[in-house]
Design a protein around this motif. Structure first.
Motif, mmCIF file in Angstrom:
data_model
loop_
_atom_site.group_PDB
_atom_site.id
_atom_site.type_symbol
_atom_site.label_atom_id
_atom_site.label_comp_id
_atom_site.label_asym_id
_atom_site.label_seq_id
_atom_site.Cartn_x
_atom_site.Cartn_y
_atom_site.Cartn_z
ATOM 1 N N LEU A 98 0.194 -1.469 0.120
ATOM 2 C CA LEU A 98 0.189 0.070 0.254
ATOM 3 C C LEU A 98 1.521 1.380 -0.033
ATOM 4 N N THR A 99 1.998 1.715 1.562
ATOM 5 C CA THR A 99 2.774 2.805 1.196
ATOM 6 C C THR A 99 4.004 2.032 0.728
ATOM 7 N N ASP A 100 5.059 2.950 0.068
ATOM 8 C CA ASP A 100 6.251 2.998 0.499
ATOM 9 C C ASP A 100 7.122 3.695 1.452
ATOM 10 N N GLY A 101 6.684 3.218 2.563
ATOM 11 C CA GLY A 101 7.377 2.972 4.191
ATOM 12 C C GLY A 101 7.930 4.757 4.144
ATOM 13 N N ASP A 102 7.192 5.716 3.264
ATOM 14 C CA ASP A 102 8.247 7.003 3.569
ATOM 15 C C ASP A 102 8.472 8.118 4.438
ATOM 16 N N ASP A 103 7.567 7.422 5.208
ATOM 17 C CA ASP A 103 7.486 8.889 6.109
ATOM 18 C C ASP A 103 8.703 7.868 7.253
ATOM 19 N N ASN A 104 9.793 7.591 7.171
ATOM 20 C CA ASN A 104 10.552 6.910 8.200
ATOM 21 C C ASN A 104 12.099 7.501 8.416
ATOM 22 N N PRO A 105 11.564 8.841 9.521
ATOM 23 C CA PRO A 105 12.933 10.115 9.070
ATOM 24 C C PRO A 105 13.754 9.394 9.933
ATOM 25 N N TRP A 106 14.270 8.875 11.103
ATOM 26 C CA TRP A 106 15.016 8.879 11.948
ATOM 27 C C TRP A 106 16.323 8.039 11.588
ATOM 28 N N PRO A 107 16.133 6.842 10.959
ATOM 29 C CA PRO A 107 16.918 5.618 9.887
ATOM 30 C C PRO A 107 17.550 7.288 9.044
ATOM 31 N N GLN A 108 17.005 7.694 7.675
ATOM 32 C CA GLN A 108 17.223 8.078 7.056
ATOM 33 C C GLN A 108 18.316 9.865 7.800
ATOM 34 N N ARG A 109 17.447 9.661 8.541
ATOM 35 C CA ARG A 109 18.680 11.133 9.162
ATOM 36 C C ARG A 109 20.032 10.500 9.027
ATOM 37 N N TRP A 110 20.277 9.062 9.663
ATOM 38 C CA TRP A 110 21.116 8.336 10.124
ATOM 39 C C TRP A 110 22.193 8.143 9.067
ATOM 40 N N LEU A 111 21.231 7.290 8.696
ATOM 41 C CA LEU A 111 22.016 6.993 6.604
ATOM 42 C C LEU A 111 22.320 8.207 5.828
ATOM 43 N N GLU A 112 21.397 8.763 5.612
ATOM 44 C CA GLU A 112 22.289 9.856 4.573
ATOM 45 C C GLU A 112 22.119 11.071 5.573
ATOM 46 N N ARG A 113 22.539 11.244 6.605
ATOM 47 C CA ARG A 113 23.635 12.010 7.273
ATOM 48 C C ARG A 113 22.951 13.864 7.257
#
Length: 309
Positions: free
Chosen positions: A46-61
């Motif tokens: 249903l969704t792409d799980g795009d609202d996952n901010p803390w792992p994104q902040r960590w991995l993308e610095r």
């Protein structure tokens, strides 16, 4: 296999995943079992799980996550789902991704009911499943419980005769007769490898996510959701809570939301009873306060006539 879960070469399984990784957590073993017997497996994402901010902040610095960054993250997570399904033996053409936003399934049901049900119904019509596995109505993640409602309504509208089972990831165990899968060591190892493809989920929560993956897969019969008549609600909110609560009803006629004081409610023997519309197919009811909060999971959740609490 238990009688509740008949699987053979005629099986056409449709797994409903609100987010990338739910297909592995909820059905990694079942998918392999169906494919091993010669059956077919499709996955509705249903969704792409795009609202996952803390792992994104960590991995993308990065600190700020804008619209483009969210879209990029969603594409990455969908790619991880494809890789995980490949490990499980499901080819890319069997993934049906709607591309909705994370944490927006309830909104789709509420604000765009007809279009949302139609899009799910198109997948159902194309797959023609004999068995559907979807999140439990009692799952406390709002995308999961709303996915249950949405798919049940789409199945009803399509007049599907598919057997419907549920899986629970968040919160307590779902109700309904259980159909646990026997654990095969090789299948479990493959499931764990598939979970490892969800690299974004491993970044900050590897131990927790792998713990979810190791849990037994227990699938339960979906609760009946009869239409019309009266529905006794399981909640007893106090006067202060009732002042800000809304009652949301989703059924075959669509979705309607009332402020508590305007809902067709009556207090009977200390319980609140809601008058359902009829004829309207299966009916599901939710309480919501429509307030922004950092807490993701539902306090009240959904109920229907066959759901014991």
């Amino acid at each position: 296999m238990p009688d509740l879960l008949p699987i053979d070469r005629q099986t056409r399984l449709l797994v409903v995943a609100p987010h990338p990784d739910d297909e592995t957590l909820g059905a990694g073993l079942l998918i392999q079992r169906v494919l091993a017997t010669g059956g077919d497996v499709d996955v509705l994402l249903l969704t792409d799980g795009d609202d996952n901010p803390w792992p994104q902040r960590w991995l993308e610095r990065r600190v700020f996550i804008g619209r483009r960054a969210r879209a990029r993250w969603g594409r990455r997570r969908r790619g991880e789902a494809l890789a995980a399904l490949g490990r499980l033996g499901v080819t890319a053409d069997r993934l049906h991704a709607l591309g909705w936003h994370d944490m927006q399934v309830t909104r789709a049901l509420r604000c765009d009911h007809g279009v949302a049900v139609k899009r799910v119904g198109e997948v159902v019509a194309g797959v023609r499943p004999t068995l559907v596995l979807l999140p439990a109505l009692s799952d406390t993640h709002p995308d999961h419980s709303a996915a249950h409602v949405l798919v049940r309504l789409a199945l009803w509208e399509a007049r599907s005769a598919a057997a419907v089972l549920t899986y629970a990831i968040h919160g307590g165990a779902a109700c309904g007769a259980a159909a646990p899968l026997l654990v095969d060591a090789a299948h479990l190892a493959t499931k764990m490898a598939a979970m490892g493809e969800h690299i974004t989920q491993m970044a900050l929560s590897r131990e927790r996510m792998m713990g979810y993956a190791r849990r037994p897969e227990i699938h339960r019969a979906a609760p009946p959701a009869g239409a019309g008549g009266l529905l006794r609600l399981p909640w007893h909110p106090g006067p202060i809570a009732r002042a800000r609560l809304r009652v949301m009803l989703s059924d075959g006629q669509g979705t309607v939301v009332w402020p508590w004081r305007r809902a067709p409610l009556a207090c009977v023997d200390g319980d609140w009873v809601l008058t359902l519309r009829e004829p309207a197919g299966p009916a599901f009811v939710k309480l919501t306060a429509d307030m922004a909060t950092p807490w993701i999971h539902d306090r009240y959740g959904w109920t229907c006539r066959g759901l014991a609490r």
